[in-house]
Write an enzyme that holds these catalytic residues in place. Structure first.
Site, PDB file in Angstrom:
ATOM      1  N   ASP A  66       0.840  -1.191   0.000  1.00 38.97           N
ATOM      2  CA  ASP A  66       0.000   0.000   0.000  1.00 38.97           C
ATOM      3  C   ASP A  66       0.879   1.247   0.000  1.00 38.97           C
ATOM      4  O   ASP A  66       2.039   1.199   0.415  1.00 38.97           O
ATOM      5  CB  ASP A  66      -0.884  -0.030   1.254  1.00 38.97           C
ATOM      6  N   ASP A  82      -0.426   4.949   1.014  1.00 42.22           N
ATOM      7  CA  ASP A  82      -0.750   5.853   2.122  1.00 42.22           C
ATOM      8  C   ASP A  82      -0.719   5.113   3.459  1.00 42.22           C
ATOM      9  O   ASP A  82      -1.438   4.145   3.668  1.00 42.22           O
ATOM     10  CB  ASP A  82      -2.131   6.467   1.921  1.00 42.22           C
ATOM     11  N   ASP A 138      -2.355  -0.826   5.818  1.00 42.27           N
ATOM     12  CA  ASP A 138      -2.738  -0.343   7.138  1.00 42.27           C
ATOM     13  C   ASP A 138      -4.243  -0.397   7.376  1.00 42.27           C
ATOM     14  O   ASP A 138      -4.696  -0.168   8.485  1.00 42.27           O
ATOM     15  CB  ASP A 138      -2.223   1.084   7.367  1.00 42.27           C
TER      16      ASP A 138
END
Length: 180
Positions: free
Chosen positions: A9, A11, A134
């Site tokens: 990922d 961000d 996240d």
């Protein structure tokens, strides 16, 4: 030999969106919060000014100027020695982010080939061996082995293997009990 694959990922994993939220809130509202202040909050209610984080994400320049997460560049280079690495971002919610995220990757991760960059709306289509993310919404339905990268919004969850930083990611992925 065929390499195993990893979806990483952007961000909150290679790009420090938490610090960007804090920097932009301080810039626009004059109040300086710490990362500890954000702990346990969700983006929607992260700040006293309702919707501030979402407003920032729709502002030109937000994604282009994200700080790089500590250790991310070195760790991704190391992972590329053993794995087929893909950068995967659910970027469709923020249309302005698409060109900014691509430019950010060119500036900060120029060694990642454009063929290894995937912008999508729903990560449930991703079919790699591992995913580092996240957000639970991306990890919970992932068919491979998920690694939850520590973020202010996921501190209360522990049903995925957690990595608090990039050194821990490398340690997890070097553990043959996890990777086999």
């Amino acid at each position: 030999m065929i390499k195993k694959s990893i979806a990483i990922d952007m961000d909150g994993v290679i790009a420090d969106v938490e610090q960007q939220f804090l920097n932009w809130y301080h810039r626009d509202y004059g109040v300086l919060f710490t990362k500890e202040y954000l702990t346990g909050k969700q983006e929607a209610n992260a700040f006293p000014e309702e919707g501030a984080a979402r407003k920032f994400a729709f502002t030109p320049g937000f994604f282009l100027t994200l700080p790089v997460m500590d250790g991310a560049v070195e760790a991704v280079k190391k992972l590329m020695e053993t794995y087929e690495v893909y950068i995967v971002s659910a970027a469709m919610e923020f249309p302005l982010s698409l060109p900014e995220k691509l430019e950010w990757l060119k500036l900060n991760f120029p060694f990642i080939h454009w063929r290894n960059v995937i912008f999508c709306g729903d990560k449930s289509i991703i079919n790699t061996d591992f995913m580092i993310d996240d957000h639970l919404k991306n990890l919970d339905n992932f068919k491979g082995k998920p690694i939850m990268f520590h973020a202010f919004h996921n501190v209360s969850y522990n049903h995925h293997v957690r990595a608090n930083n990039w050194d821990e990611v490398l340690a997890i992925l070097s553990d043959t009990n996890f990777t086999n």
